[in-house]
Write an enzyme that holds these catalytic residues in place. Structure first.
Site, PDB file in Angstrom:
ATOM      1  N   ARG A  62       0.985  -6.998 -22.720  1.00 27.00           N
ATOM      2  CA  ARG A  62       0.234  -6.885 -23.983  1.00 27.00           C
ATOM      3  C   ARG A  62       1.132  -6.338 -25.090  1.00 27.00           C
ATOM      4  O   ARG A  62       1.030  -6.763 -26.246  1.00 27.00           O
ATOM      5  CB  ARG A  62      -1.016  -6.032 -23.783  1.00 27.00           C
ATOM      6  CG  ARG A  62      -2.073  -6.708 -22.923  1.00 27.00           C
ATOM      7  CD  ARG A  62      -3.220  -5.797 -22.583  1.00 27.00           C
ATOM      8  NE  ARG A  62      -4.031  -5.429 -23.729  1.00 27.00           N
ATOM      9  CZ  ARG A  62      -5.035  -4.531 -23.650  1.00 27.00           C
ATOM     10  NH1 ARG A  62      -5.266  -3.906 -22.483  1.00 27.00           N
ATOM     11  NH2 ARG A  62      -5.755  -4.226 -24.702  1.00 27.00           N
ATOM     12  N   HIS A 114      -9.394   4.801 -28.369  1.00 31.93           N
ATOM     13  CA  HIS A 114      -8.993   4.400 -27.006  1.00 31.93           C
ATOM     14  C   HIS A 114      -7.478   4.336 -26.851  1.00 31.93           C
ATOM     15  O   HIS A 114      -6.960   3.712 -25.919  1.00 31.93           O
ATOM     16  CB  HIS A 114      -9.632   3.052 -26.651  1.00 31.93           C
ATOM     17  CG  HIS A 114     -11.112   3.166 -26.463  1.00 31.93           C
ATOM     18  ND1 HIS A 114     -11.938   2.086 -26.442  1.00 31.93           N
ATOM     19  CD2 HIS A 114     -11.911   4.247 -26.285  1.00 31.93           C
ATOM     20  CE1 HIS A 114     -13.183   2.498 -26.276  1.00 31.93           C
ATOM     21  NE2 HIS A 114     -13.203   3.791 -26.180  1.00 31.93           N
ATOM     22  N   GLY A 181     -16.793  -6.777 -34.877  1.00 30.56           N
ATOM     23  CA  GLY A 181     -16.076  -7.367 -33.751  1.00 30.56           C
ATOM     24  C   GLY A 181     -16.134  -6.573 -32.472  1.00 30.56           C
ATOM     25  O   GLY A 181     -15.146  -6.469 -31.747  1.00 30.56           O
ATOM     26  N   LEU A 209     -19.350 -12.033 -34.412  1.00 29.72           N
ATOM     27  CA  LEU A 209     -19.468 -13.489 -34.206  1.00 29.72           C
ATOM     28  C   LEU A 209     -20.873 -13.826 -33.708  1.00 29.72           C
ATOM     29  O   LEU A 209     -21.432 -14.860 -34.050  1.00 29.72           O
ATOM     30  CB  LEU A 209     -18.427 -13.955 -33.183  1.00 29.72           C
ATOM     31  CG  LEU A 209     -18.108 -15.448 -33.112  1.00 29.72           C
ATOM     32  CD1 LEU A 209     -17.580 -15.961 -34.447  1.00 29.72           C
ATOM     33  CD2 LEU A 209     -17.110 -15.738 -31.992  1.00 29.72           C
TER      34      LEU A 209
HETATM   35  C1  BV8 Z   1     -16.396   8.166 -21.342  1.00 30.55           C
HETATM   36  C2  BV8 Z   1      -8.717   0.743 -23.652  1.00 30.55           C
HETATM   37  C3  BV8 Z   1     -17.141  10.456 -21.162  1.00 30.55           C
HETATM   38  C4  BV8 Z   1      -7.882   0.167 -22.655  1.00 30.55           C
HETATM   39  C5  BV8 Z   1     -11.105   0.577 -23.139  1.00 30.55           C
HETATM   40  C6  BV8 Z   1     -23.253   3.740 -17.627  1.00 30.55           C
HETATM   41  C7  BV8 Z   1     -23.952   3.761 -18.804  1.00 30.55           C
HETATM   42  C8  BV8 Z   1     -23.300   4.146 -19.974  1.00 30.55           C
HETATM   43  C9  BV8 Z   1     -21.939   4.499 -19.983  1.00 30.55           C
HETATM   44  C10 BV8 Z   1     -21.266   4.466 -18.804  1.00 30.55           C
HETATM   45  C11 BV8 Z   1     -21.899   4.099 -17.649  1.00 30.55           C
HETATM   46  N1  BV8 Z   1     -21.008   4.168 -16.676  1.00 30.55           N
HETATM   47  C12 BV8 Z   1     -19.800   4.548 -17.177  1.00 30.55           C
HETATM   48  C13 BV8 Z   1     -19.955   4.733 -18.458  1.00 30.55           C
HETATM   49  C14 BV8 Z   1     -18.947   5.156 -19.377  1.00 30.55           C
HETATM   50  C15 BV8 Z   1     -17.982   4.004 -19.729  1.00 30.55           C
HETATM   51  C16 BV8 Z   1     -18.737   2.779 -20.171  1.00 30.55           C
HETATM   52  O1  BV8 Z   1     -19.232   2.716 -21.279  1.00 30.55           O
HETATM   53  N2  BV8 Z   1     -18.788   1.770 -19.262  1.00 30.55           N
HETATM   54  C17 BV8 Z   1     -19.511   0.523 -19.619  1.00 30.55           C
HETATM   55  C18 BV8 Z   1     -18.763  -0.649 -19.030  1.00 30.55           C
HETATM   56  C19 BV8 Z   1     -20.934   0.628 -19.144  1.00 30.55           C
HETATM   57  N3  BV8 Z   1     -17.211   4.554 -20.815  1.00 30.55           N
HETATM   58  C20 BV8 Z   1     -16.129   5.296 -20.505  1.00 30.55           C
HETATM   59  O2  BV8 Z   1     -15.678   5.454 -19.389  1.00 30.55           O
HETATM   60  C21 BV8 Z   1     -15.471   5.948 -21.707  1.00 30.55           C
HETATM   61  N4  BV8 Z   1     -15.301   7.356 -21.469  1.00 30.55           N
HETATM   62  O3  BV8 Z   1     -17.534   7.749 -21.399  1.00 30.55           O
HETATM   63  O4  BV8 Z   1     -16.038   9.500 -21.188  1.00 30.55           O
HETATM   64  C22 BV8 Z   1     -17.326  10.976 -22.547  1.00 30.55           C
HETATM   65  C23 BV8 Z   1     -18.210  10.341 -23.425  1.00 30.55           C
HETATM   66  C24 BV8 Z   1     -18.420  10.887 -24.705  1.00 30.55           C
HETATM   67  C25 BV8 Z   1     -17.719  11.985 -25.137  1.00 30.55           C
HETATM   68  C26 BV8 Z   1     -16.836  12.586 -24.243  1.00 30.55           C
HETATM   69  C27 BV8 Z   1     -16.645  12.071 -22.952  1.00 30.55           C
HETATM   70  C28 BV8 Z   1     -14.074   5.375 -21.965  1.00 30.55           C
HETATM   71  C29 BV8 Z   1     -14.149   3.911 -22.274  1.00 30.55           C
HETATM   72  C30 BV8 Z   1     -12.778   3.404 -22.746  1.00 30.55           C
HETATM   73  C31 BV8 Z   1     -12.232   2.328 -21.832  1.00 30.55           C
HETATM   74  N5  BV8 Z   1     -11.071   1.698 -22.450  1.00 30.55           N
HETATM   75  N6  BV8 Z   1     -10.009   0.039 -23.727  1.00 30.55           N
HETATM   76  C32 BV8 Z   1      -7.355  -1.183 -23.019  1.00 30.55           C
HETATM   77  O5  BV8 Z   1      -7.527  -1.670 -24.143  1.00 30.55           O
HETATM   78  O6  BV8 Z   1      -6.724  -1.721 -22.134  1.00 30.55           O
HETATM   79  S1  BV8 Z   1     -12.661  -0.174 -23.360  1.00 30.55           S
HETATM   80  C33 BV8 Z   1     -12.414  -1.737 -24.106  1.00 30.55           C
HETATM   81  O7  BV8 Z   1     -13.666  -2.391 -24.008  1.00 30.55           O
HETATM   82  C34 BV8 Z   1     -12.196  -1.704 -25.584  1.00 30.55           C
HETATM   83  O8  BV8 Z   1     -11.347  -0.707 -26.009  1.00 30.55           O
HETATM   84  C35 BV8 Z   1     -13.583  -1.483 -26.141  1.00 30.55           C
HETATM   85  O9  BV8 Z   1     -13.880  -0.166 -26.268  1.00 30.55           O
HETATM   86  C36 BV8 Z   1     -14.498  -1.971 -25.073  1.00 30.55           C
HETATM   87  C37 BV8 Z   1     -15.378  -3.054 -25.593  1.00 30.55           C
HETATM   88  O10 BV8 Z   1     -14.582  -4.068 -26.007  1.00 30.55           O
HETATM   89  P1  BV8 Z   1     -14.776  -4.755 -27.464  1.00 30.55           P
HETATM   90  O11 BV8 Z   1     -13.688  -4.263 -28.312  1.00 30.55           O
HETATM   91  O12 BV8 Z   1     -16.174  -4.612 -27.942  1.00 30.55           O
HETATM   92  O13 BV8 Z   1     -14.440  -6.247 -27.031  1.00 30.55           O
HETATM   93  P2  BV8 Z   1     -15.402  -7.271 -26.250  1.00 30.55           P
HETATM   94  O14 BV8 Z   1     -14.506  -8.315 -25.725  1.00 30.55           O
HETATM   95  O15 BV8 Z   1     -16.333  -6.571 -25.326  1.00 30.55           O
HETATM   96  O16 BV8 Z   1     -16.307  -7.884 -27.437  1.00 30.55           O
HETATM   97  C38 BV8 Z   1     -15.698  -8.597 -28.484  1.00 30.55           C
HETATM   98  C39 BV8 Z   1     -16.784  -8.838 -29.518  1.00 30.55           C
HETATM   99  O17 BV8 Z   1     -16.185  -9.470 -30.650  1.00 30.55           O
HETATM  100  C40 BV8 Z   1     -17.896  -9.759 -29.010  1.00 30.55           C
HETATM  101  O18 BV8 Z   1     -19.158  -9.228 -29.423  1.00 30.55           O
HETATM  102  C41 BV8 Z   1     -17.606 -11.089 -29.728  1.00 30.55           C
HETATM  103  O19 BV8 Z   1     -18.794 -11.770 -30.056  1.00 30.55           O
HETATM  104  C42 BV8 Z   1     -16.934 -10.609 -31.008  1.00 30.55           C
HETATM  105  N7  BV8 Z   1     -15.989 -11.587 -31.578  1.00 30.55           N
HETATM  106  C43 BV8 Z   1     -15.161 -12.443 -30.908  1.00 30.55           C
HETATM  107  N8  BV8 Z   1     -14.414 -13.150 -31.811  1.00 30.55           N
HETATM  108  C44 BV8 Z   1     -14.797 -12.724 -33.056  1.00 30.55           C
HETATM  109  C45 BV8 Z   1     -15.787 -11.706 -32.907  1.00 30.55           C
HETATM  110  N9  BV8 Z   1     -16.366 -11.080 -33.956  1.00 30.55           N
HETATM  111  C46 BV8 Z   1     -15.956 -11.465 -35.202  1.00 30.55           C
HETATM  112  N10 BV8 Z   1     -14.988 -12.426 -35.426  1.00 30.55           N
HETATM  113  C47 BV8 Z   1     -14.403 -13.068 -34.385  1.00 30.55           C
HETATM  114  N11 BV8 Z   1     -13.493 -14.015 -34.620  1.00 30.55           N
END
Ligand code: BV8
Length: 240
Positions: A62, A114, A181, A209
Site C-alpha cells: 500500500r 487510524h 466516503g 456514493l
Molecule cells: C476501538 C486502519 C475502543 C488500518 C482501520 C461491535 C459493535 C461495535 C463496535 C465493535 C464491535 N466489535 C468491535 C468493535 C470495534 C471495532 C469495530 O467498529 N468493528 C466493526 C467491524 C464492527 N472498532 C475498533 O476496533 C476500533 N477501536 O473501538 O477501540 C475505543 C473506542 C472509542 C474510544 C476509545 C477506544 C478501531 C478501528 C480501526 C481499524 N482500522 N483502518 C488500515 O487502513 O489498514 S478501519 C478501516 O475501515 C478504515 O480506516 C475505516 O475506518 C473503516 C471503514 O472503512 P471506510 O473508510 O468507511 O471504507 P469502506 O470501504 O467501508 O466504505 C467506503 C465507502 O465509500 C462506501 O460507503 C462507498 O459507498 C463509498 N464510496 C466508494 N466510492 C466512492 C464513495 N463515496 C463517494 N465517492 C466515491 N467515488
C-alpha cells in the site's frame, strides 16, 4: 438544524470513498481490500504477532502504491483544502484514511484517527517516525537500534484510535458535521454523527456514493461520486 453561519466551526469526517477516484481501493466495496485479504490477518495485533512478514508485505504494497505516479488528490480533496482556507469559522478534517492525499491537496488541520501509512513506530520506545519505504522485521529502530520492534503506525481493530479527545472536543462545538466516503461500519467513527446529534447544535450531512449504515442519522444526505458532490457542496456553503 439550520445551516451554520460562517463563524461556526466545521468538522469533516472522511473515509476510503474520498480516495477511490484517486485510484486507491476502499475496504468493503465488492473489489475492496477486505475481499482480497483477511482483515484478522493484517489489521489486528494478533495477526501481526502471528505473521509479521505478511503484515509488513500488506502495508509495504500500500505504501508503494501511494507513492506511484498517477495517485494524486482529486477535486474532493482540493475542495476541502479550499474550505479550510476560506471558512472563517475553522475546519477540522478527521480522516479514517492512512493515505496523505488530504495534505497533498493542501489541508493542514488534519487528524488521522487510524494512523498514517508513511509513519512507523517502535514497540519499545513507542515514538512514531516518518517512513516512506519498505519495512521488514530486520529493520533496526532508528532510535533504540533494535530489530523486530517496528510496526506500521496504523490503528488496528481492537486498538484505541488516535486523537479521540481532540476529536470529541471538536464534535461537541461544531455547527456543521460533514461525512464523506465512509460506510459507517466501523466505530467509533461511525458513532460521531450520533454524538453530534445528541449535543444537537450542528447540521449533519452525508456525501457518499450510496447510503451508509448511518444514513438515517443525518439531517441531510446527497449521493454521487465525491469528486462531484464535494466541490459543489463547498461552493454552495462558501456562497452562503
Ligand atoms: C476501538 C486502519 C475502543 C488500518 C482501520 C461491535 C459493535 C461495535 C463496535 C465493535 C464491535 N466489535 C468491535 C468493535 C470495534 C471495532 C469495530 O467498529 N468493528 C466493526 C467491524 C464492527 N472498532 C475498533 O476496533 C476500533 N477501536 O473501538 O477501540 C475505543 C473506542 C472509542 C474510544 C476509545 C477506544 C478501531 C478501528 C480501526 C481499524 N482500522 N483502518 C488500515 O487502513 O489498514 S478501519 C478501516 O475501515 C478504515 O480506516 C475505516 O475506518 C473503516 C471503514 O472503512 P471506510 O473508510 O468507511 O471504507 P469502506 O470501504 O467501508 O466504505 C467506503 C465507502 O465509500 C462506501 O460507503 C462507498 O459507498 C463509498 N464510496 C466508494 N466510492 C466512492 C464513495 N463515496 C463517494 N465517492 C466515491 N467515488
Amino acid at each position: 438544524m439550520p445551516m451554520p453561519t460562517k463563524t461556526h466551526p466545521i468538522v469533516v469526517l472522511t473515509g476510503a470513498g474520498i480516495s477511490k477516484e484517486s485510484g486507491l481501493d476502499t475496504f468493503r466495496d465488492k473489489d475492496g481490500i477486505w475481499s482480497k485479504v483477511n482483515v484478522e490477518d493484517v489489521a489486528t495485533f494478533t495477526g501481526f504477532q502471528r505473521d509479521p512478514d505478511q503484515v509488513h508485505a500488506f502495508y509495504n504494497a500500500r505504501r508503494r502504491t501511494l507513492k506511484e505516479s498517477g495517485i494524486e488528490p482529486n477535486p474532493a480533496h482540493f475542495a476541502l483544502a479550499r474550505l479550510e482556507r476560506e471558512w472563517p469559522g475553522g475546519v477540522l478534517l478527521v480522516t479514517q484514511n492512512i493515505d496523505d492525499l488530504h495534505e497533498r491537496a493542501g489541508s493542514t488541520q488534519v487528524l488521522h484517527m487510524h494512523g498514517e501509512l508513511n509513519k512507523i513506530r517502535c514497540l519499545d520506545c513507542d515514538s512514531p517516525f516518518v517512513w516512506e519505504r519498505d519495512l521488514e522485521i530486520s529493520t533496526l529502530c532508528p532510535d533504540c537500534g533494535r530489530p523486530g520492534v517496528l510496526r506500521p503506525h496504523v490503528v488496528w481493530f481492537g486498538e484505541v484510535p488516535l486523537d479521540m479527545e481532540e476529536i470529541m472536543e471538536a464534535l461537541s462545538g461544531c455547527g456543521l458535521f460533514i461525512s464523506i466516503g465512509t460506510s459507517g461500519s466501523v466505530y467509533p467513527a461511525a458513532g460521531f454523527v450520533n454524538s453530534v446529534r445528541r449535543i444537537g447544535m450542528a447540521h449533519t450531512i452525508e456525501l457518499n456514493l450510496e447510503p451508509s449504515d448511518a444514513a438515517t442519522m443525518f439531517a441531510e444526505t446527497r449521493y454521487g461520486p465525491a469528486s462531484a458532490l464535494v466541490p459543489a457542496f463547498v461552493e454552495e456553503i462558501l456562497a452562503g
